[in-house]
Design an enzyme around this catalytic site. Structure first.
Site, PDB file in Angstrom:
ATOM      1  N   THR A 158       3.008  -4.005   2.371  1.00  0.00           N
ATOM      2  CA  THR A 158       3.003  -2.648   2.910  1.00  0.00           C
ATOM      3  C   THR A 158       4.359  -2.339   3.528  1.00  0.00           C
ATOM      4  OG1 THR A 158       0.714  -3.111   3.580  1.00  0.00           O
ATOM      5  CG2 THR A 158       1.660  -1.069   4.387  1.00  0.00           C
ATOM      6  N   ARG A 186     -10.018  -0.461  -5.279  1.00  0.00           N
ATOM      7  CA  ARG A 186      -9.963  -1.036  -3.934  1.00  0.00           C
ATOM      8  C   ARG A 186      -9.062  -0.196  -3.046  1.00  0.00           C
ATOM      9  NH1 ARG A 186      -5.629  -3.206  -0.466  1.00  0.00           N
ATOM     10  NH2 ARG A 186      -6.630  -4.628   1.030  1.00  0.00           N
ATOM     11  N   GLY A 188      -7.506  -0.291   0.881  1.00  0.00           N
ATOM     12  CA  GLY A 188      -7.338  -1.079   2.088  1.00  0.00           C
ATOM     13  C   GLY A 188      -7.167  -0.202   3.310  1.00  0.00           C
ATOM     14  N   ASP A 189      -6.480  -0.741   4.305  1.00  0.00           N
ATOM     15  CA  ASP A 189      -6.340  -0.017   5.568  1.00  0.00           C
ATOM     16  C   ASP A 189      -5.252   1.044   5.544  1.00  0.00           C
ATOM     17  OD1 ASP A 189      -4.449  -2.220   5.407  1.00  0.00           O
ATOM     18  OD2 ASP A 189      -3.894  -1.733   7.456  1.00  0.00           O
ATOM     19  N   GLY A 209      -0.830  -6.184   6.366  1.00  0.00           N
ATOM     20  CA  GLY A 209      -1.547  -7.454   6.282  1.00  0.00           C
ATOM     21  C   GLY A 209      -2.766  -7.327   5.390  1.00  0.00           C
ATOM     22  N   GLY A 211      -5.769  -5.912   4.559  1.00  0.00           N
ATOM     23  CA  GLY A 211      -6.303  -4.652   5.022  1.00  0.00           C
ATOM     24  C   GLY A 211      -7.761  -4.654   5.399  1.00  0.00           C
TER      25      GLY A 211
END
Length: 289
Positions: A158, A186, A188-189, A209, A211
């Site tokens: 990221t 998918r 993630g964060d 990191g 996520g």
């Protein structure tokens, strides 16, 4: 008073050389310092810094993206303006060079916070944002040998930036190009406010990191909430990383408060990061704490 901090991902491995990334991160900070001195807003600077990171192909975001299990490139990004906590995001965006610019357009030109998948791509096209064209020639697959290409487990990569401008405004922006081996669809964060990105009138945060763990603890938002409850910025950020570690996850985050304090804890081997202090000092680190 102005300040900023950016990251190029927490997947750094000690066996790799990061000279190119160190030089580039310093160049980004220097360019954003000039913008801040010219009076640009925190939001504009955060977006431009992340766009430079995306465009470089050196990090697992934008041009540095990796394909999912189906061979597709699905990109995510989000941003928050601490003034009024406006937010914009895209998830699983395909076919466009700058996810963060698309997220900015979502915030500025729609009543929504997030657009995903085909809808995000149609919106980007309608807004005249720059398409990729030849994917094989565009993508660099950054992060070879990092946590972007692990033998097992959850991979990550990221970029992000947090900014304080001369008017005391805070903003944060985060972008990811996806990682090898993730399932199609998918998310993630990174595109989720309070998970991978946060900005309010006290704190700006960007995470990097695994996520799934950042989502489970509302990592970015939790830093701000801890500060609001009386913790120092460094205590709040370290507490969140410790919580992620206790759950079995790894990664790091960058955070900046309205007083210009910065922090950048991580529990991975390294985290590429650079910063500008209120006194004008520029720093760059990959492995040092």
């Amino acid at each position: 008073m102005t300040a900023l901090i950016l990251h190029g991902g927490a997947g750094a491995r000690r066996e790799r050389n990061y000279d190119a990334e160190v030089v580039h991160m310093r160049e980004v900070v220097e360019a954003m310092k000039a913008r801040l001195e010219a009076g640009d807003s925190a939001l504009d600077v955060a977006v431009e810094a992340v766009a430079m990171l995306e465009e470089s192909g050196l990090y697992v975001a934008g041009r540095g993206a990796s394909p999912n299990l189906a061979g597709a490139y699905e990109l995510d990004a989000s941003l928050m303006d601490g003034c009024g906590q406006r937010a914009g995001a895209v998830a699983a965006l395909q076919g466009f060079k700058s996810p963060i610019r698309t997220a900015r357009a979502v915030m500025d030109r729609t009543p929504h916070v997030m657009l995903a998948g085909e809808g995000a791509a149609l919106f980007a096209h309608d807004q005249g944002l720059e398409p990729i064209g030849d994917e094989a020639a565009w993508f660099t697959h950054a992060g070879q040998g990092e946590d972007n290409h692990p033998p097992k487990g959850l991979s990550h990569g990221t970029v992000g930036c947090c900014v304080l401008d001369a008017q005391g405004r805070l903003a944060a922006a985060t972008s990811t190009g996806g990682v090898f081996g993730k399932m199609p669809g998918r998310v993630g964060d990174t595109p989720l406010p309070a998970a991978g990105t946060w900005a309010d009138d006290r704190v700006a945060v960007s995470g990097t990191g695994q996520g799934e763990y950042f989502i489970r603890v509302a990592a970015a938002g939790q830093v701000a909430w801890r500060v609001g409850s009386g913790q120092s910025l460094s205590e709040a950020a370290q507490g969140v990383i410790d919580q992620i570690g206790d759950l079995g996850g790894d990664g790091g985050l960058i955070a900046l408060d309205r007083d210009g304090a910065i922090t950048h804890p991580f529990n991975s081997q390294g985290m590429k990061r650079a910063w500008l202090t209120p006194s004008g000092e520029i720093g760059v680190e990959v492995f040092g704490r």
